[in-house]
Design a protein around this motif. Sequence first.
Motif, PDB file in Angstrom:
ATOM      1  N   ALA A  26       0.836  -1.209   0.000  1.00 38.83           N
ATOM      2  CA  ALA A  26       0.000   0.000   0.000  1.00 38.83           C
ATOM      3  C   ALA A  26       0.870   1.259   0.000  1.00 38.83           C
ATOM      4  N   SER A  27       1.977   1.238   0.721  1.00 40.95           N
ATOM      5  CA  SER A  27       2.837   2.426   0.784  1.00 40.95           C
ATOM      6  C   SER A  27       3.428   2.764  -0.577  1.00 40.95           C
ATOM      7  N   ARG A  28       3.709   1.752  -1.391  1.00 41.96           N
ATOM      8  CA  ARG A  28       4.242   2.033  -2.723  1.00 41.96           C
ATOM      9  C   ARG A  28       3.238   2.817  -3.552  1.00 41.96           C
ATOM     10  N   PHE A  29       1.999   2.374  -3.554  1.00 37.18           N
ATOM     11  CA  PHE A  29       0.995   3.037  -4.376  1.00 37.18           C
ATOM     12  C   PHE A  29       0.641   4.417  -3.835  1.00 37.18           C
ATOM     13  N   GLY A  33       1.380   7.737  -6.038  1.00 37.11           N
ATOM     14  CA  GLY A  33       0.324   8.703  -6.323  1.00 37.11           C
ATOM     15  C   GLY A  33       0.691  10.111  -5.882  1.00 37.11           C
ATOM     16  N   VAL A  34       1.283  10.224  -4.678  1.00 32.80           N
ATOM     17  CA  VAL A  34       1.699  11.538  -4.184  1.00 32.80           C
ATOM     18  C   VAL A  34       2.801  12.117  -5.063  1.00 32.80           C
ATOM     19  N   LEU A  35       3.774  11.279  -5.445  1.00 32.67           N
ATOM     20  CA  LEU A  35       4.852  11.758  -6.318  1.00 32.67           C
ATOM     21  C   LEU A  35       4.309  12.273  -7.646  1.00 32.67           C
ATOM     22  N   PHE A  36       3.438  11.492  -8.282  1.00 29.74           N
ATOM     23  CA  PHE A  36       2.876  11.921  -9.570  1.00 29.74           C
ATOM     24  C   PHE A  36       2.073  13.207  -9.421  1.00 29.74           C
ATOM     25  N   HIS A  37       1.327  13.348  -8.331  1.00 26.68           N
ATOM     26  CA  HIS A  37       0.530  14.555  -8.128  1.00 26.68           C
ATOM     27  C   HIS A  37       1.431  15.789  -8.016  1.00 26.68           C
ATOM     28  N   PHE A  38       2.440  15.717  -7.158  1.00 25.53           N
ATOM     29  CA  PHE A  38       3.306  16.876  -6.967  1.00 25.53           C
ATOM     30  C   PHE A  38       4.190  17.153  -8.168  1.00 25.53           C
ATOM     31  N   VAL A  39       4.575  16.113  -8.893  1.00 25.16           N
ATOM     32  CA  VAL A  39       5.395  16.321 -10.087  1.00 25.16           C
ATOM     33  C   VAL A  39       4.575  16.994 -11.185  1.00 25.16           C
ATOM     34  N   ARG A  40       3.321  16.627 -11.325  1.00 27.88           N
ATOM     35  CA  ARG A  40       2.469  17.307 -12.312  1.00 27.88           C
ATOM     36  C   ARG A  40       2.342  18.794 -11.990  1.00 27.88           C
ATOM     37  N   LEU A  41       2.179  19.100 -10.701  1.00 28.69           N
ATOM     38  CA  LEU A  41       2.113  20.512 -10.299  1.00 28.69           C
ATOM     39  C   LEU A  41       3.431  21.221 -10.576  1.00 28.69           C
ATOM     40  N   TRP A  42       4.535  20.542 -10.315  1.00 29.75           N
ATOM     41  CA  TRP A  42       5.850  21.152 -10.529  1.00 29.75           C
ATOM     42  C   TRP A  42       6.130  21.353 -12.014  1.00 29.75           C
ATOM     43  N   ARG A  43       5.705  20.389 -12.847  1.00 30.29           N
ATOM     44  CA  ARG A  43       5.904  20.529 -14.297  1.00 30.29           C
ATOM     45  C   ARG A  43       5.119  21.707 -14.860  1.00 30.29           C
ATOM     46  N   LYS A  44       3.925  21.957 -14.305  1.00 31.07           N
ATOM     47  CA  LYS A  44       3.139  23.097 -14.763  1.00 31.07           C
ATOM     48  C   LYS A  44       3.787  24.407 -14.327  1.00 31.07           C
ATOM     49  N   ALA A  45       4.376  24.418 -13.140  1.00 30.41           N
ATOM     50  CA  ALA A  45       4.997  25.636 -12.619  1.00 30.41           C
ATOM     51  C   ALA A  45       6.326  25.936 -13.297  1.00 30.41           C
ATOM     52  N   ASP A  57       8.308  10.039 -15.740  1.00 28.90           N
ATOM     53  CA  ASP A  57       7.453   9.010 -15.146  1.00 28.90           C
ATOM     54  C   ASP A  57       8.200   7.702 -14.866  1.00 28.90           C
ATOM     55  N   HIS A  58       9.115   7.307 -15.776  1.00 25.09           N
ATOM     56  CA  HIS A  58       9.864   6.066 -15.560  1.00 25.09           C
ATOM     57  C   HIS A  58      10.728   6.152 -14.301  1.00 25.09           C
ATOM     58  N   VAL A  59      11.331   7.307 -14.098  1.00 22.78           N
ATOM     59  CA  VAL A  59      12.184   7.505 -12.920  1.00 22.78           C
ATOM     60  C   VAL A  59      11.327   7.497 -11.652  1.00 22.78           C
ATOM     61  N   LEU A  60      10.172   8.148 -11.702  1.00 25.03           N
ATOM     62  CA  LEU A  60       9.300   8.212 -10.530  1.00 25.03           C
ATOM     63  C   LEU A  60       8.743   6.849 -10.140  1.00 25.03           C
ATOM     64  N   VAL A  61       8.380   6.049 -11.122  1.00 28.31           N
ATOM     65  CA  VAL A  61       7.858   4.714 -10.830  1.00 28.31           C
ATOM     66  C   VAL A  61       8.942   3.877 -10.159  1.00 28.31           C
TER      67      VAL A  61
END
Length: 188
Positions: A26-29, A33-45, A57-61
């Motif tokens: 559960a901790s992995r998922f 999810g948290v990493l992808f959420h914050f990275v999407r925000l950072w990519r927009k900024a 995405d490959h690095v984050l997974v």
Amino acid sequence: VSMYGDIEPWAQATTGLALLTLLAIASRFIVQGVLFHFVRLWRKAIPGGWAPIVLHDHVLVRLAKIVPSVVVQLGIHWVENLAAAPTTAIRNAAAAFTIYHLVRALTALLSEINDAHDRHDGPKATQSNSIKSYVQLGKLLAYGVGVLLIAATIMDRSPLLLLSGLGAMSAVLMLVFKDSILGVVAGV
């Protein structure tokens, strides 16, 4: 006072391991999810630059895959009625998986840097300024260090002890195969 009540010790250990496994998965998922959420925000900024490369995405997974083994390493001591030998074996295996996933994340990052360099400079510029050989050397070094650290972790020994043993073994092999090695070098 045990949290299990009057359950047999082997059942307590099995239940604790099952709960630890569920928590690790559960901790992995959750972390992914948290990493992808914050990275999407950072990519927009921060459009452009190194952020899309480093946070691909490959690095984050692959980074998220580190979390379960870290959870197991930290949580194995909380499992009740588990003997010392299995605890050490599970902790060492989890540490080996942590090293494995760190190496995989590093090599994914190196691949993304190489791909970004090829896309940025175009095909003509990459013929004279290619970083592919440096990336491959970095991957080879990462895999070599990773294999050494994983072997040392599983054997529960110092990596320096393992490295000195490999050095002595290579010296003996070079002495035994001296003529063959000279023939290959002369042929080149």
